[in-house]
Scaffold this motif. Structure first.
Motif, mmCIF file in Angstrom:
data_model
loop_
_atom_site.group_PDB
_atom_site.id
_atom_site.type_symbol
_atom_site.label_atom_id
_atom_site.label_comp_id
_atom_site.label_asym_id
_atom_site.label_seq_id
_atom_site.Cartn_x
_atom_site.Cartn_y
_atom_site.Cartn_z
ATOM 1 N N TYR A 18 0.658 -1.257 0.092
ATOM 2 C CA TYR A 18 0.043 0.058 0.008
ATOM 3 C C TYR A 18 0.736 1.251 -0.085
ATOM 4 O O TYR A 18 2.059 1.376 0.813
ATOM 5 N N VAL A 19 0.647 2.249 -0.740
ATOM 6 C CA VAL A 19 1.389 3.565 -0.705
ATOM 7 C C VAL A 19 0.090 4.571 -0.490
ATOM 8 O O VAL A 19 -0.794 4.730 -1.070
ATOM 9 N N HIS A 20 0.651 5.572 0.501
ATOM 10 C CA HIS A 20 -0.388 6.445 0.842
ATOM 11 C C HIS A 20 -0.435 7.601 -0.113
ATOM 12 O O HIS A 20 0.797 7.905 -0.521
ATOM 13 N N LEU A 21 -1.522 8.138 -0.330
ATOM 14 C CA LEU A 21 -1.650 9.219 -1.619
ATOM 15 C C LEU A 21 -1.737 10.523 -0.717
ATOM 16 O O LEU A 21 -2.685 10.643 -0.016
ATOM 17 N N GLN A 22 -0.844 11.556 -1.181
ATOM 18 C CA GLN A 22 -0.768 12.783 -0.454
ATOM 19 C C GLN A 22 -1.992 13.804 -0.962
ATOM 20 O O GLN A 22 -1.997 13.873 -2.443
ATOM 21 N N GLU A 23 -2.830 14.191 -0.345
ATOM 22 C CA GLU A 23 -3.702 15.221 -0.979
ATOM 23 C C GLU A 23 -3.293 16.509 -1.096
ATOM 24 O O GLU A 23 -2.377 17.019 -0.262
ATOM 25 N N LYS A 24 -3.557 17.092 -2.118
ATOM 26 C CA LYS A 24 -2.803 18.456 -2.621
ATOM 27 C C LYS A 24 -3.874 19.356 -2.255
ATOM 28 O O LYS A 24 -4.965 19.408 -2.660
ATOM 29 N N PRO A 25 -3.642 20.562 -1.518
ATOM 30 C CA PRO A 25 -4.649 21.625 -1.072
ATOM 31 C C PRO A 25 -5.171 22.240 -2.571
ATOM 32 O O PRO A 25 -4.066 22.530 -3.178
ATOM 33 N N GLY A 26 -6.265 22.732 -2.343
ATOM 34 C CA GLY A 26 -6.818 23.227 -3.497
ATOM 35 C C GLY A 26 -7.355 22.661 -4.785
ATOM 36 O O GLY A 26 -7.358 23.033 -5.867
ATOM 37 N N GLY A 27 -7.234 21.293 -4.747
ATOM 38 C CA GLY A 27 -7.695 20.505 -5.718
ATOM 39 C C GLY A 27 -9.072 20.598 -6.308
ATOM 40 O O GLY A 27 -9.633 21.282 -5.372
ATOM 41 N N ASP A 28 -9.273 19.914 -7.148
ATOM 42 C CA ASP A 28 -10.734 20.096 -7.835
ATOM 43 C C ASP A 28 -11.849 19.331 -6.822
ATOM 44 O O ASP A 28 -11.169 18.443 -5.857
ATOM 45 N N LYS A 29 -12.966 19.674 -6.917
ATOM 46 C CA LYS A 29 -13.773 19.188 -5.923
ATOM 47 C C LYS A 29 -14.932 18.132 -6.927
ATOM 48 O O LYS A 29 -16.210 18.125 -6.481
ATOM 49 N N PHE A 30 -14.584 17.745 -8.133
ATOM 50 C CA PHE A 30 -15.227 17.112 -8.897
ATOM 51 C C PHE A 30 -16.445 17.959 -9.510
ATOM 52 O O PHE A 30 -17.438 17.450 -9.732
ATOM 53 N N ASP A 31 -16.201 19.346 -9.794
ATOM 54 C CA ASP A 31 -17.229 20.127 -10.141
ATOM 55 C C ASP A 31 -17.714 19.825 -11.464
ATOM 56 O O ASP A 31 -18.692 20.075 -12.105
ATOM 57 N N ASP A 32 -16.850 18.861 -12.489
ATOM 58 C CA ASP A 32 -17.118 18.339 -13.640
ATOM 59 C C ASP A 32 -17.978 17.135 -13.640
ATOM 60 O O ASP A 32 -18.171 16.782 -14.852
ATOM 61 N N VAL A 33 -18.390 16.397 -12.458
ATOM 62 C CA VAL A 33 -18.873 15.325 -12.593
ATOM 63 C C VAL A 33 -20.426 15.567 -12.247
ATOM 64 O O VAL A 33 -20.886 16.154 -11.416
#
Length: 224
Positions: free
Chosen positions: A67-82
């Motif tokens: 398992y590899v932990h995924l780092q969240e990036k501040p200011g990322g998208d909020k899936f506005d295009d979904v």
């Protein structure tokens, strides 16, 4: 749940949509029951703060090798295009954002051997609020056996089935989604278990969700 979309092309879109399939929408209040005329309602436990939830999240040590932990990036998208079409209950829920669905939230996500994902969210609120909103959320997602999700300009057909749940915590909810992606079918499972004033949600490859839910619930505090 937001799951990072960095990584191999095989699971990038599925990982992003995995976030939408858990709490990518908001809901109203919980279900109300009939009040007993002369009964004084018991005081409910208060929600935990976000800072108290973070230590309860799964870690690489909990999950094991691969398992590899995924780092969240501040200011990322909020899936506005979904967007969702063909399921009125989901369309209604999607009219407002997810961030204030519960009083407090913490989240994390992982990849497993670079071709599978596992995301976790912890939510805390008064038990009656958690129960009512979880019932509404999972009820909406299982109300339509099929619907269409559009990611950008890509229409994706989604099939949903209710799933069996383990005997954990106070309440359990689960469903499985099969998404017809351009790269082929992707199957994702979403499961939630409420224990007192905290609920844990896992979403990702069905085998990973089933394998780690007991560990995730085991990290939650005793009912209080």
């Amino acid at each position: 749940m937001r799951i990072s979309t960095s990584g191999t092309r095989r699971w990038t879109l599925a990982a992003a949509l995995c976030g939408v399939l858990i709490t990518g929408c908001s809901s109203g209040g919980g279900d109300g029951g009939e009040a007993k005329p002369h009964a004084k309602p018991a005081a409910e436990p208060k929600p935990l703060a976000e800072t108290a939830l973070h230590p309860l999240l799964l870690t690489q040590a909990d999950l094991g090798t691969g398992y590899v932990h995924l780092q969240e990036k501040p200011g990322g998208d909020k899936f506005d295009d979904v967007a969702v079409q063909g399921c009125p209950a989901l369309e209604k829920l999607g009219q407002s954002g997810e961030e204030k669905m519960f009083a407090a939230k913490a989240e994390t996500s992982f990849t497993y051997k670079r071709d599978a994902t596992l995301g976790e969210e912890l939510h805390s609120d008064r038990p009656s609020v958690l129960s009512g909103k979880l019932r509404q959320l999972f009820g909406a997602y299982t109300s339509c056996p099929t619907y269409t999700m559009t990611a950008g300009t890509t229409p994706i057909k989604v099939k949903v089935t209710k799933s069996a749940t383990p005997d954990l915590g106070d309440e359990q909810f689960a469903y499985t989604s099969t998404m017809e992606l351009p790269s082929g079918a992707q199957v994702l499972k979403t499961m939630a278990v409420r224990k007192g004033s905290v609920a844990v949600m896992l979403a990702g490859a069905p085998a990973l969700v089933d394998r780690h839910m007991k560990t995730a619930v085991g990290k939650l505090p005793a009912r209080g």
